[in-house]
Design an enzyme around this catalytic site. Structure first.
Site, PDB file in Angstrom:
ATOM      1  N   HIS A   9      -0.493  -9.673   2.808  1.00 16.12           N
ATOM      2  CA  HIS A   9      -1.345  -9.406   1.859  1.00 16.12           C
ATOM      3  C   HIS A   9      -2.571 -10.124   1.376  1.00 16.12           C
ATOM      4  CE1 HIS A   9       1.780  -6.476   1.260  1.00 16.12           C
ATOM      5  NE2 HIS A   9       2.429  -7.363   1.349  1.00 16.12           N
ATOM      6  N   HIS A 152       5.041   0.093   0.013  1.00 15.04           N
ATOM      7  CA  HIS A 152       5.300  -1.349  -0.706  1.00 15.04           C
ATOM      8  C   HIS A 152       6.002  -1.182  -2.259  1.00 15.04           C
ATOM      9  CE1 HIS A 152       4.629  -5.240  -2.401  1.00 15.04           C
ATOM     10  NE2 HIS A 152       4.503  -5.659  -1.137  1.00 15.04           N
ATOM     11  N   ASP A 275       5.378 -11.311   5.106  1.00 17.02           N
ATOM     12  CA  ASP A 275       5.048 -10.962   3.896  1.00 17.02           C
ATOM     13  C   ASP A 275       4.367 -11.985   3.004  1.00 17.02           C
ATOM     14  OD1 ASP A 275       5.148  -9.382   1.269  1.00 17.02           O
ATOM     15  OD2 ASP A 275       7.287  -9.939   0.909  1.00 17.02           O
TER      16      ASP A 275
END
Length: 325
Positions: A9, A152, A275
């Site tokens: 991310h 998500h 992640d």
């Protein structure tokens, strides 16, 4: 062996400012992550060859029409970053989901012009769950383009937080409702709502990715099959799990969880991810997990990169990077 992280991310300052302008940061807090040179070094430390970038939760889900121009700028900025490291970075599109018809067109632009590999959705859009008929153009666009949708987690609605995730300190309440547990139930429920709404009957080619080894769903697969008697769907729950569903690790490096996921969806539907930055794993941790994950060499290669390449092989104006040529 190439190692691709598909759920990694970032958060742009402009998006964070837009959240702050409506007080979203306090209601649905997140982590600020730059698109910066340091990212490549951090990838090297954890052992990733490629990161697939996506805007972190809750993305643009609460921004209304303001999100239209913001989505375009965010995607263009990511494309510029990828152009600097084409062998190391890919992306999922950020969409102005509150305006679904525009979002569908932005997804088309990102895939066909910018070479993005799919899109990410972060749970509810305002008060609408992802199965709401208003949001169908987004899923129809993804299915037509042949690209996946990563679902998500996001923080549950305020009334759910109050009922189930409160009563401790403010910090404990927040973590309990987010990455402690609440995020993962929320994402799993959104996927199941898509199934039960008949989304995959209407769009049988649509492919959805859930992180964290399936956001609880896979661990209740035997229980979920009881819905088959009542759902009125064309196929069984088990069939949707094996035909429309991919699972990624999201930094939860557990051979036991991997084995469970493989048993439910098959080794051809396992994807790797760390992640980042929520579970930043330096010291080559990703490589160590891959080496000892318990899969044979062909399945290990599929998990590391092969399944992602097959899933996205037809997407994008170009196949960026060394593993995609």
């Amino acid at each position: 062996m190439k190692l691709v992280g598909v759920e990694e991310h970032y958060l742009a300052a402009e998006v964070r400012d837009a959240w702050d302008a409506i007080g979203l940061g306090s209601r649905d807090p997140c982590v600020f992550i730059h698109l910066a040179d340091a990212r490549i070094g951090q990838m090297d430390e954890t052992g990733l060859d490629v990161q697939v970038l996506s805007l972190t939760t809750p993305a643009l889900h609460e921004l209304g029409p303001v999100g239209i121009d913001l989505a375009g700028r965010a995607n263009d900025a990511v494309a510029e970053t990828i152009a600097r490291w084409p062998d190391r970075l890919q992306a999922l599109a950020t969409l102005p989901v509150a305006t679904p018809e525009v979002a569908a067109l932005e997804l088309e632009r990102c895939v066909q012009i910018l070479g993005f590999k799919g899109t990410i959705l972060c749970g509810r859009v305002g008060s609408r769950n992802l199965d709401h008929p208003d949001l169908r153009p987004i899923f129809e666009s993804a299915a037509a383009l042949g690209v996946p949708v990563l679902l998500h987690p996001r923080t549950p609605a305020a009334e759910v937080r109050s009922a189930y995730y409160s009563g401790f300190s403010a910090e404990v309440d927040a973590v309990f409702a987010m990455f402690g547990l609440g995020w993962h139930f929320d994402a799993g429920i959104q996927f199941l709502r898509l199934v039960l709404s008949g989304m995959f009957d209407r769009l049988p080619g649509l492919q959805v990715i859930l992180g964290h080894w399936g956001e609880v769903v896979l661990f209740y697969a035997e229980r979920l099959v009881t819905l088959d008697r009542f759902s009125g769907l064309d196929r069984t729950i088990a069939t949707y799990l094996r035909c429309n569903f991919y699972v990624t690790a999201s930094g939860m490096f557990s051979p036991d969880y991997l084995a469970r996921a493989a048993a439910v969806v098959g080794t051809d539907r396992l994807l790797f991810s760390t992640d980042f930055p929520y579970q930043y794993r330096p010291g080559g941790d990703a490589r160590r997990f891959l080496a000892g994950c318990g899969l044979g060499e062909p399945d290990k290669a599929a998990f590391a990169h092969g399944n992602w390449l097959r899933l996205t092989g037809g997407s994008g104006a170009t196949q960026r990077g060394g593993i995609g040529r």
